[in-house]
Each structure stands twice: as structure tokens, then as C-alpha cells.
Scaffold this active site. Structure first.
Site, short mmCIF file in Angstrom:
data_model
loop_
_atom_site.label_atom_id
_atom_site.label_comp_id
_atom_site.label_asym_id
_atom_site.label_seq_id
_atom_site.Cartn_x
_atom_site.Cartn_y
_atom_site.Cartn_z
N GLN A 4 41.82 37.94 44.70
CA GLN A 4 42.31 38.23 43.34
C GLN A 4 43.82 38.13 43.24
OE1 GLN A 4 39.80 42.02 42.99
NE2 GLN A 4 39.81 41.25 40.89
N GLY A 35 39.52 48.91 42.45
CA GLY A 35 39.47 48.12 43.67
C GLY A 35 40.12 46.77 43.46
N CYS A 72 36.17 43.87 35.80
CA CYS A 72 36.91 43.22 36.88
C CYS A 72 38.31 42.86 36.38
CB CYS A 72 36.17 41.96 37.30
SG CYS A 72 36.97 41.04 38.62
N LEU A 73 39.32 43.15 37.20
CA LEU A 73 40.69 42.82 36.82
C LEU A 73 40.86 41.30 36.63
CD1 LEU A 73 42.63 45.21 39.24
CD2 LEU A 73 42.33 45.48 36.77
N HIS A 122 31.04 45.09 44.69
CA HIS A 122 31.84 44.22 43.82
C HIS A 122 32.93 43.51 44.62
CE1 HIS A 122 33.88 43.45 39.80
NE2 HIS A 122 34.86 43.21 40.64
N GLU A 123 33.62 44.28 45.48
CA GLU A 123 34.74 43.70 46.24
C GLU A 123 34.27 42.76 47.34
OE1 GLU A 123 37.40 44.02 44.79
OE2 GLU A 123 36.97 45.80 43.62
N HIS A 138 33.56 39.46 45.97
CA HIS A 138 34.78 38.65 45.77
C HIS A 138 35.09 37.84 47.02
CE1 HIS A 138 36.65 39.47 41.91
NE2 HIS A 138 36.52 40.79 42.04
#
Ligand code: ZN
Length: 162
Positions: A51, A46, A89-90, A131-132, A135
């Protein structure tokens, strides 16, 4: 196809609240396409717009269930149960940690045509949605980790990142 730079922890933009998308424009369509390209390039499950440095409520996801998910202005409207598992997480490269999330969530969002729909997710998809959406509120999973943030073990392959 355009790959955008991923912002990493420490970058202020990851702590800011995102603004809703008011109308679909060619620029936003391009952003969405770039977000998918960037997520696949990084082998992520995702990716949220902040991000890639854009403070808009846009999320893309692919949790290997055969679907590509796009959520514009997502709002979680129901949560059920709980699941505890590893999360990465990226924007926090090379790390993972144990996080408890709802087992099931229902999220309301807009699609590419700005039409409302409701998506129900379980297991990894539920985890990824939470999670997204976090963000978009300027929150990172590292603040929810139970115990220590751990280094990824390269020999064990890639942790799920989003
Ligand atoms: Zn993330």
C-alpha cells in the site's frame, strides 16, 4: 517521522505478490516506522507494505486494543468460524463493503528482531490480519464483497479502514 503515499486501487502494485523479508536492515526498519506513521496519519487499523509501494511481506496493525502489531512474513496457520461485517481499505478511499472472514485466526510471523512468534486474533483483529495478509498476495477486499461496494456516509463518521 515520514508519511508515505498510499497507493490506491487501479495501481498495479496492489495486484502483485510480495517477497519475504530475508534480513532486517536499517532500510526495512525505516520502512516499518514509516508504515506506522502513515497508518496513524490516515486513521487506519492496518497497513501492508504494497500500500506504500513496497513489495515486501510486512504488515502493521493497530485495532485499538492497546497493542501495536508488526508482522513480517506472516502466514495464517489456523482459521476458525466466520464473521460477516463491514470492511474498508485505505487503498479504496471513501468506500466500504460487507465481507465474511474467519472469526478467529492464528498467524505465524517474525518480529522486528526476525524472531518467530504466533499471534491469535479474534473479531476486528482477525478481520484485519486476513485483510492485510491478502494485500501481500495482491488481493483487495473488493473482490470478496457481498453485494455492492458502498459509499461511506460522512455523517456517520469513519469506517474502519485497513
Ligand atoms: Zn487494505
Amino acid at each position: 517521522m515520514a508519511i508515505r503515499n498510499i497507493r490506491v486501487i487501479g495501481d498495479e502494485i496492489l495486484t502483485k505478490k510480495c517477497k519475504p523479508v530475508k534480513e532486517m536492515t536499517p532500510r526495512i526498519r525505516q520502512l516499518i516506522d514509516d508504515m506506522f506513521d502513515t497508518m496513524y496519519e490516515q486513521n487506519g487499523a492496518g497497513l501492508a507494505a504494497p500500500q506504500v509501494g513496497v513489495l515486501k511481506r510486512i504488515v502493521v496493525m493497530d485495532v485499538d486494543d492497546g497493542n501495536q502489531y508488526l508482522l513480517i512474513n506472516p502466514e495464517i496457520i489456523e482459521e476458525e468460524g466466520s464473521q460477516t461485517g463491514s470492511e474498508g481499505c485505505l487503498s479504496v478511499p471513501g468506500k466500504h463493503g460487507i465481507v465474511t472472514r474467519p472469526a478467529k485466526v492464528k498467524v505465524k510471523a517474525l518480529d522486528r528482531d526476525m524472531k518467530e512468534f504466533v499471534l491469535e486474533g479474534e473479531e476486528l483483529l482477525a478481520r484485519c490480519i486476513c485483510h492485510e495478509v491478502a494485500h501481500l498476495q495482491g488481493q483487495l477486499y473488493v473482490d470478496l464483497v457481498e453485494g455492492e461496494l458502498m459509499d461511506n456516509d460522512e455523517e456517520e463518521g469513519e469506517e474502519e479502514q485497513a
